[in-house]
Design an enzyme around this catalytic site. Structure first.
Site, mmCIF file in Angstrom:
data_model
loop_
_atom_site.group_PDB
_atom_site.id
_atom_site.type_symbol
_atom_site.label_atom_id
_atom_site.label_comp_id
_atom_site.label_asym_id
_atom_site.label_seq_id
_atom_site.Cartn_x
_atom_site.Cartn_y
_atom_site.Cartn_z
ATOM 1 N N THR A 176 1.519 7.278 13.070
ATOM 2 C CA THR A 176 1.008 6.000 12.175
ATOM 3 C C THR A 176 1.938 4.786 12.965
ATOM 4 O O THR A 176 1.256 3.546 13.095
ATOM 5 C CB THR A 176 1.257 6.217 10.730
ATOM 6 O OG1 THR A 176 0.780 7.382 10.478
ATOM 7 C CG2 THR A 176 0.263 5.225 10.211
ATOM 8 N N GLY A 177 2.926 5.024 13.048
ATOM 9 C CA GLY A 177 3.687 3.937 13.605
ATOM 10 C C GLY A 177 3.282 3.314 14.765
ATOM 11 O O GLY A 177 3.400 2.053 15.122
ATOM 12 N N GLU A 195 9.978 2.133 10.057
ATOM 13 C CA GLU A 195 10.841 3.419 9.727
ATOM 14 C C GLU A 195 10.202 4.663 10.211
ATOM 15 O O GLU A 195 9.264 4.926 9.012
ATOM 16 C CB GLU A 195 11.633 3.134 8.357
ATOM 17 C CG GLU A 195 12.134 1.965 8.217
ATOM 18 C CD GLU A 195 13.731 1.980 8.683
ATOM 19 O OE1 GLU A 195 14.079 3.090 9.118
ATOM 20 O OE2 GLU A 195 14.385 0.949 8.621
ATOM 21 N N CYS A 200 13.572 11.776 5.567
ATOM 22 C CA CYS A 200 13.492 11.528 6.910
ATOM 23 C C CYS A 200 14.793 11.597 7.559
ATOM 24 O O CYS A 200 14.877 12.202 8.864
ATOM 25 C CB CYS A 200 13.131 9.916 7.055
ATOM 26 S SG CYS A 200 13.968 8.924 6.001
ATOM 27 N N LYS A 239 0.778 -1.270 -0.058
ATOM 28 C CA LYS A 239 0.046 0.084 0.065
ATOM 29 C C LYS A 239 0.786 1.353 -0.115
ATOM 30 O O LYS A 239 1.542 1.753 1.021
ATOM 31 C CB LYS A 239 -0.854 0.037 1.349
ATOM 32 C CG LYS A 239 -2.087 0.951 0.929
ATOM 33 C CD LYS A 239 -2.785 1.592 2.366
ATOM 34 C CE LYS A 239 -1.872 2.786 2.518
ATOM 35 N NZ LYS A 239 -2.015 4.158 1.784
ATOM 36 N N GLU A 286 9.729 17.074 14.346
ATOM 37 C CA GLU A 286 9.937 17.157 12.721
ATOM 38 C C GLU A 286 9.247 17.799 12.013
ATOM 39 O O GLU A 286 7.859 17.795 12.297
ATOM 40 C CB GLU A 286 9.733 15.442 12.465
ATOM 41 C CG GLU A 286 10.351 15.416 10.825
ATOM 42 C CD GLU A 286 9.817 13.875 10.517
ATOM 43 O OE1 GLU A 286 8.689 13.332 10.914
ATOM 44 O OE2 GLU A 286 10.613 13.217 9.818
ATOM 45 N N GLY A 337 5.157 8.368 9.344
ATOM 46 C CA GLY A 337 5.261 9.134 10.716
ATOM 47 C C GLY A 337 4.888 8.277 12.033
ATOM 48 O O GLY A 337 4.600 7.389 11.972
HETATM 49 P P1 NAD Z 1 2.190 8.684 7.317
HETATM 50 O O1 NAD Z 1 2.350 8.009 8.527
HETATM 51 O O2 NAD Z 1 1.101 9.852 7.316
HETATM 52 O O3 NAD Z 1 1.921 7.456 6.083
HETATM 53 C C1 NAD Z 1 2.407 6.739 5.809
HETATM 54 C C2 NAD Z 1 1.821 5.496 4.923
HETATM 55 O O4 NAD Z 1 0.764 5.131 6.222
HETATM 56 C C3 NAD Z 1 0.741 5.997 4.063
HETATM 57 O O5 NAD Z 1 0.521 5.009 2.932
HETATM 58 C C4 NAD Z 1 -0.647 6.076 4.806
HETATM 59 O O6 NAD Z 1 -1.802 6.086 3.773
HETATM 60 C C5 NAD Z 1 -0.663 5.030 5.647
HETATM 61 N N1 NAD Z 1 -1.473 5.101 6.903
HETATM 62 C C6 NAD Z 1 -1.609 6.233 7.465
HETATM 63 N N2 NAD Z 1 -2.597 5.867 8.613
HETATM 64 C C7 NAD Z 1 -2.673 4.734 8.544
HETATM 65 C C8 NAD Z 1 -3.393 3.631 9.227
HETATM 66 N N3 NAD Z 1 -3.957 3.845 10.535
HETATM 67 N N4 NAD Z 1 -3.122 2.240 9.148
HETATM 68 C C9 NAD Z 1 -2.345 1.803 8.055
HETATM 69 N N5 NAD Z 1 -1.778 2.589 7.365
HETATM 70 C C10 NAD Z 1 -1.767 3.977 7.456
HETATM 71 O O7 NAD Z 1 3.549 9.301 6.577
HETATM 72 P P2 NAD Z 1 3.811 10.280 5.593
HETATM 73 O O8 NAD Z 1 3.281 11.552 5.721
HETATM 74 O O9 NAD Z 1 3.390 9.399 4.354
HETATM 75 O O10 NAD Z 1 5.442 10.112 5.469
HETATM 76 C C11 NAD Z 1 6.289 11.039 6.208
HETATM 77 C C12 NAD Z 1 6.797 10.468 7.322
HETATM 78 O O11 NAD Z 1 7.663 9.223 7.074
HETATM 79 C C13 NAD Z 1 7.862 11.333 8.121
HETATM 80 O O12 NAD Z 1 7.659 11.384 9.663
HETATM 81 C C14 NAD Z 1 9.246 10.872 7.816
HETATM 82 O O13 NAD Z 1 10.309 11.087 8.611
HETATM 83 C C15 NAD Z 1 8.818 9.375 7.758
HETATM 84 N N6 NAD Z 1 9.816 8.431 6.783
HETATM 85 C C16 NAD Z 1 10.641 7.853 7.476
HETATM 86 C C17 NAD Z 1 11.751 7.353 6.683
HETATM 87 C C18 NAD Z 1 12.787 6.251 7.358
HETATM 88 O O14 NAD Z 1 13.682 5.606 6.625
HETATM 89 N N7 NAD Z 1 12.644 6.244 8.633
HETATM 90 C C19 NAD Z 1 11.646 7.227 5.205
HETATM 91 C C20 NAD Z 1 10.599 8.186 4.705
HETATM 92 C C21 NAD Z 1 9.945 8.721 5.471
#
Ligand code: NAD
Length: 494
Positions: free
Chosen positions: A231-232, A249, A283, A174, A384, A228
């Site tokens: 979400t994690g 991640e 990130c 996804k 962040e 983010g």
């Molecule tokens: P996000 O957490 O909003 O979304 C990431 C993914 O999770 C998307 O596909 C979203 O649809 C999905 N998602 C959202 N809510 C969910 C739920 N309840 N259940 C399952 N899936 C869900 O993050 P974003 O805004 O897409 O990305 C930015 C974040 O990602 C930043 O915090 C950045 O630091 C992090 N990031 C980390 C790395 C790393 O290697 N550590 C790499 C890239 C981005």
């Protein structure tokens, strides 16, 4: 009707016919229309993955066969590199040249894992008993939900899909709802390469709807997620009931230390890149500058000058150096973040607002921003922004620099500049972050592990560990000369 869901080896439209438009962050034009999966579609995808895994259709392949498949996918992606980069550039608003670099990195990831699959992972253990053969074997983990973010859409998915395929897992991908196009292209390559039906599945849509079953369904053995922190945390809670394996991640607020004995010109140049590359939507962006007091004025003055002249522009603007933020809501979030920083005492030196150029009027362009006079207690230092916002803190001693750089809930990456090799080694060792760059900032290679300390995540992607995330480890003990254990008395005759 668009049919961009890939479920059980077939391209499908959403079961209710639903679709959603993808908008360019550069000018809000519609760049694609894709299917939006329903809960039923997600359940079908999980069923397909579970059924294919349990049937042995892919787990019965040898590591060598699966490596060859992954190598073939790399070849197909290479053939289609420019077309895929164009889709990714449309979705993210990033320049075509940057998108092409990213897809080249995707291909390198597939090649890395294809090569890794050919290495011998199993081993014999010497248990000190000659009649016993003790073996450690590696087996595919099971069904995996692979969920990605929008900043490096295909790269972050590739870090999951390539090892999952080499390991022999079945999965559901996804991508972010904001950037789905390159994941669709990847699924076409996976199909064309000859991946068995049901092994690779793709669902599209918002995390709140489509993500729910992917993280809660008991038939899913693992969730690998990049995104983010919030979400994690939701995913961790969902994993509890069936004790799913997790690879997370998450975010970062990455310290970048410049000592007075550094190559200052190189450090300044890299500090600008570290903070403002991809408009800070990285990130591992080095958005937290920690500079020795004696060189603060010189360093900050030059960074501010350089930040003020960065050229913003859309995918096709050949003069642009970086692009827009991903969405209106992200632009609003970054705007509030900077306002909050100023309200809590930071000094705004450059940027701090949306671009006012007429050619940026329909896009989400925010100017590279520097906030000086910051300290570790401030929200803008601890959290962040995921935008082009650098905060500046000063230090006087090596111990202070280390303490400041470690004073964060995150621990993804960090950098330091010094010509004193002993000092650099001491500081690199003391920093509690998953990647440390010394006299550099930003490079990564698929052969080296990537991941975070503390709240930046769990587990590691890439390297050898990145394959291990998708493997179960089994110990097989074979006694070649069976005998009674003799532990309990057999009771004799009477
Ligand atoms: P996000 O957490 O909003 O979304 C990431 C993914 O999770 C998307 O596909 C979203 O649809 C999905 N998602 C959202 N809510 C969910 C739920 N309840 N259940 C399952 N899936 C869900 O993050 P974003 O805004 O897409 O990305 C930015 C974040 O990602 C930043 O915090 C950045 O630091 C992090 N990031 C980390 C790395 C790393 O290697 N550590 C790499 C890239 C981005």
């Amino acid at each position: 009707m668009v049919a961009t869901l890939y479920i059980d080896g077939a391209w499908k439209s959403a079961s209710d016919g639903g679709a959603h438009d993808v908008h360019s962050p550069h000018n809000q034009s519609v760049v694609a229309t894709v299917s939006q999966a329903t809960q039923d579609d997600v359940l079908d995808a999980i069923t397909a993955a579970r059924t294919s895994f349990d049937s042995g259709i892919f787990t019965s392949w040898s590591f060598e066969q699966r490596s060859a498949l992954v190598g073939k996918i790399a070849d197909l992606l290479e053939r289609d590199l420019k077309a895929i980069a164009k889709k990714e550039s449309d979705d993210t608003g990033k320049r075509i040249i940057e998108a092409e670099y990213d897809i080249a990195d995707v291909i390198a990831t597939f090649r890395h894992f294809a090569a890794l699959g050919l290495k011998q992972h199993d081993r014999l253990v010497d248990v000190g008993i000659s009649r016993v053969n003790s073996r450690i074997v590696h087996e595919p983990l099971g069904v995996c939900s692979l969920i990605g973010p929008w900043n490096y859409p295909l790269l972050q998915i590739a870090w999951k899909v390539a090892p999952a395929l080499v390991a022999g897992c079945s999965f559901i991908v996804k991508p972010s709802e904001l950037t789905p196009q390159s994941a669709i292209a990847l699924m076409h390559a996976i199909e064309e390469a000859g991946t068995p039906k049901g092994v690779a599945n793709l669902v599209l849509g918002p995390g709140s709807v489509v993500g729910h079953h992917l993280i809660n369904d008991p038939r899913v053995d693992m969730v690998s997620f990049t995104g983010g922190l919030n979400t994690g945390q939701t995913i961790m809670k969902a994993a509890v009931s069936t004790v799913k394996r997790l690879a997370l991640e998450l975010g970062g607020k990455n310290p970048h230390i410049i000592f007075a004995d550094a190559d200052i010109d190189a450090a300044i140049d890299n500090a600008v890149t570290a903070a403002f590359l991809h408009s800070g939507q990285v990130c591992s962006a080095g958005t937290r500058l920690i500079v020795e007091r004696s060189i603060h004025d010189r360093v900050v003055k030059e960074i501010v000058r350089r930040a003020g002249q960065i050229r913003l522009g859309g995918p096709d603007d050949l003069t642009a150096e970086t692009g827009p933020l991903i969405s209106k809501s992200h632009l609003e979030g970054v705007t509030k973040y900077v306002e909050k920083g100023v309200a809590e005492g930071a000094t705004l030196l450059v940027g701090g607002k949306r671009s006012e150029k007429s050619e940026h009027a329909n896009g989400w362009y925010y100017l590279p921003t520097v906030l000086d006079n910051c300290n570790t207690k401030m929200f803008c230092v601890q959290d962040e922004s995921f935008g082009p916002v650098m905060t500046v803190e000063v230090f006087d001693t090596e111990a202070q620099a280390i303490a400041i750089a470690n004073d964060t809930p995150f621990g993804l990456s960090g950098g330091l500049w010094s010509k004193d090799a002993d000092k650099a080694a001491r500081v690199a060792s003391a920093l509690r972050h998953g990647t440390i760059w010394v006299n550099d900032f930003g490079p990564y290679k698929p052969a080296a592990e990537w991941g975070g300390y503390k709240q930046s995540g769990i587990g590691r992607e890439l390297g050898e560990h990145g394959l291990g995330e998708y493997l179960e480890i089994k110990h097989i003990w074979t006694n070649n000369a069976p005998s009674k254990s003799g532990w309990f008395s057999d009771g004799g005759e009477g």
